[in-house]
Scaffold this active site. Structure first.
Site, PDB file in Angstrom:
ATOM      1  N   GLU A  42       0.175  -1.123   5.722  1.00 29.50           N
ATOM      2  CA  GLU A  42       1.181  -0.631   6.673  1.00 29.50           C
ATOM      3  C   GLU A  42       0.919   0.822   7.053  1.00 29.50           C
ATOM      4  O   GLU A  42       1.078   1.215   8.202  1.00 29.50           O
ATOM      5  CB  GLU A  42       2.593  -0.755   6.074  1.00 29.50           C
ATOM      6  CG  GLU A  42       3.733  -0.498   7.069  1.00 29.50           C
ATOM      7  CD  GLU A  42       4.134   0.947   7.233  1.00 29.50           C
ATOM      8  OE1 GLU A  42       4.848   1.262   8.195  1.00 29.50           O
ATOM      9  OE2 GLU A  42       3.740   1.801   6.408  1.00 29.50           O
ATOM     10  N   ASP A  91       0.820  -1.214   0.000  1.00 34.06           N
ATOM     11  CA  ASP A  91       0.000   0.000   0.000  1.00 34.06           C
ATOM     12  C   ASP A  91       0.853   1.263   0.000  1.00 34.06           C
ATOM     13  O   ASP A  91       2.041   1.236   0.338  1.00 34.06           O
ATOM     14  CB  ASP A  91      -0.898   0.007   1.249  1.00 34.06           C
ATOM     15  CG  ASP A  91      -0.092  -0.106   2.541  1.00 34.06           C
ATOM     16  OD1 ASP A  91       0.640  -1.111   2.701  1.00 34.06           O
ATOM     17  OD2 ASP A  91      -0.159   0.809   3.387  1.00 34.06           O
TER      18      ASP A  91
END
Ligand SMILES: *[C@@H]1O[C@H](CO)[C@@H](O)[C@H](O)[C@H]1NC(C)=O
Ligand SMILES: *[C@@H]1O[C@H](CO)[C@@H](O)[C@H](O)[C@H]1NC(C)=O
Ligand SMILES: *[C@@H]1O[C@H](CO)[C@@H](O)[C@H](O)[C@H]1NC(C)=O
Ligand SMILES: [Zn+2]
Length: 568
Positions: free
Chosen positions: A228, A161
């Site tokens: 994350e 991400d």
């Protein structure tokens, strides 16, 4: 003859003065820190502080170094590699706060399916030769089984991400954030340095090793979470459970995750590498105060807003004390800087004090005092507190029934979340007593609610304890530091007069590794790229995020060699 001085009386006065001075010196010497200071100034430094580790080159390098040379210098390799990273950036994997559960909203997460497709298409050999697992649907775990099952596998990790691009800043980008524009030297785009570069370089490394018919003795795991940037509760947290079940507690040899790299030490001028061996803790504390409402024409002297403001003032009046012990990687970082300050750039007293600060109280408090003046260093040694949100009040003629204050903390290495709870409770208690209101702190009733009101203090969201500190000076540390020296001294800075200094450091933010503590006590948050100023040289999380492509290749070369070195 008038006015001639009397020689004898002058002499006796002088002796008197000398003996008084001597007594004063003796008193001062023993009643103050003079004795300690003379030790700091006169004693030599320990020679075993921050030794330079030996360079590590894998055996294959001595037989044929053309792969590493090609990674770092080959024109064709650079072109092909750039395309891989650029295309990874083109797949939009932005993640927003509070994502839904994967199962409950598959549409939300569908973008990661696209990213998986891109990986499979770009790295077919990896998909073919390695075991590929998905965890919680979009977490990815690749496993290359080693031939020696007694050796714990090495784990390389990164996240899929990226942080969102703010809509209103789109026009400020020199190149669209999801274009992956490359001018031959620098690549632009969201995620290009945080951290699709790490993810892609791990995949490229595996691809090269597979094509070379490399046969690992020690297994290799590549694990990529997908959230994350919003704390990893859907990705890394599940991956951690999966790996712990499969390999057991402490079943992983070491983990390398995104993190700091190399820079030019602003104090000494040395090239310094700073693998993150620790992470501060994190806790948001919310304090809410409820008081009786009413019309504001007959107010009490202090409304909930007033009392809470007083508390805010009280909190800021007293900052957390800085501490610097052997436990804190920051002490070792400073000692690495001081021990290799051959050009004597750090003032002598400070340098000598740093070298003794692990066991000498006077030296330690001097270091704390001097370095606390530098904000970037201060918070490596001290719990931070920041009053980030305050709210209360509804109407201009109504007394506020409720007011809230949120205090954000990053917990020092030597401390824990409980120490923050304790400190803040003490301050609220004092204000509560003064204003005769009740107090409930972290689920404990400390003062009965009164007619005047009640405080409630609790943790907001999830807190994270200070991470266990990765040991240094052992074999693994030698590999991390030794391969770093090899890549950067043999290829990047071929002209150094002083070797690359490798020093442990702490990260003030958290990465996915917060979920991985049970897997190993050897966690390095480390991306060995060279930058003078990480934030300016990458614009991470900001407009025009970019990477010097040479740095991507260095990261790749590091992984390629490190995987081989840890086999030995
Ligand atoms: C790589 O090997 C060649 C000889 O094959 C040698 O000339 C060169 O110096 C080596 N490169 C490095 C960085 O050691
Ligand atoms: C190495 O240093 C020498 C002398 O300072 C300089 O002439 C030379 O250009 C340098 N080489 C490189 C590759 O930087
Ligand atoms: C680590 O292990 C402990 C004790 O076995 C367990 O309670 C905890 O949930 C584990 N932590 C993670 C992040 O899995
Ligand atoms: Zn990141």
């Amino acid at each position: 003859m008038i006015g001639l001085p009397d020689e004898s009386s002058k002499k006796s006065k002088k002796y008197g003065a000398v003996s008084i001075a001597a007594i004063v010196v003796v008193i001062v010497f023993f009643s103050t820190n003079l004795f300690a200071w003379s030790k700091i100034l006169l004693l030599g430094q320990d020679t075993d502080i921050c030794p330079i580790v030996k360079i590590e080159r894998p055996e294959s390098f001595y037989k044929d170094n053309s792969t590493v040379t090609n990674i770092l210098q080959g024109d064709e390799f650079r072109k092909v590699s750039a395309e891989k990273l650029s295309k990874a950036v083109q797949v939009d994997t932005q993640i927003y706060d509070d994502p839904p559960e994967v199962d409950s909203n598959p549409e939300y997460w569908a973008k990661f399916k696209k990213f998986h497709k891109y990986l499979e298409k770009t790295f077919p050999t990896v998909y073919e030769h390695l075991e590929v697992n998905t965890v919680n649907t979009y977490g990815l775990v690749f496993y290359w089984k080693g031939s020696n099952s007694k050796l714990k596998p090495l784990m390389l990790t990164a996240h899929q991400d990226v942080v969102p691009v703010q809509e209103e800043t789109l026009g400020d980008w020199s190149h669209p954030p999801f274009e992956g524009y490359f001018d031959g030297k620098t690549m632009f785009g969201r995620g290009v340095s945080d951290c699709k570069n790490v993810l892609v370089s791990i995949m490229e490394t595996l691809e090269i090793l597979i094509k070379q018919d490399f046969k690992p003795e020690r297994g290799i795991i590549a694990a990529f979470g997908m959230d994350e940037e919003v704390s990893g509760w859907h990705g890394a947290s599940h991956i951690a459970g999966y790996l712990e079940e499969r390999f057991g507690k402490d079943g992983i040899y070491a983990i390398i995750d995104e993190g700091a790299g190399l820079t030019k030490d602003p104090f000494t001028g040395n090239i310094i590498a700073m693998p993150g061996t620790g992470e501060k803790g994190y806790v948001d504390v919310e304090i809410s105060l409820t008081t009786p409402g009413g019309h504001s024409s007959v107010p009490p002297d202090h409304t909930s807003i007033g009392i809470l403001s007083e508390l805010a003032y009280v909190i800021e009046q007293e900052q957390y004390e800085p501490v610097l012990t052997e436990l804190n990687p920051t002490l070792h970082m400073l000692q690495c800087q001081a021990a290799h300050d051959h050009r004597k750039k750090i003032p002598g007293i400070l340098r000598k004090s740093i070298l003794r600060a692990g066991y000498d109280k006077v030296a330690n408090s001097f270091v704390l005092k001097q370095l606390s003046k530098i904000p970037s260093l201060r918070y490596l040694m001290q719990t931070s507190q920041a009053l980030d949100i305050i709210s209360g009040g509804e109407k201009n003629n109504a007394l506020p029934e409720n007011a809230k204050l949120l205090v954000n903390h990053r917990v020092a290495i030597e401390k824990n979340v409980d120490s923050v709870k304790e400190a803040i409770t003490k301050k609220v208690l004092a204000v509560a007593k003064k204003h005769d209101v009740g107090l409930n702190a972290f689920g404990k009733k400390l003062l009965e609610p009164t007619a005047k009101g009640n405080f409630d203090v609790h943790v907001s969201g999830k807190s994270t304890e200070t991470a266990p500190v990765t040991p240094i000076g052992d074999e693994l540390w030698g590999y991390v530091a030794g391969v770093t020296r090899h890549i950067f001294e043999d290829y990047v800075f071929t002209n150094l007069t002083d070797p690359v200094v490798v020093a442990p450091a702490i990260m003030t933010g958290n990465t996915d590794t917060r979920h991985y503590w049970n897997l190993t006590d050897h966690i390095y948050r480390y991306s060995p790229m060279f930058m003078l100023d990480f934030l300016k040289d990458t614009n991470v999380h900001s407009v025009d995020e970019h990477i010097e492509f040479d740095n991507h290749l260095r990261l790749l070369a590091f992984f390629y060699e490190f995987i081989q070195v840890v086999q030995q």
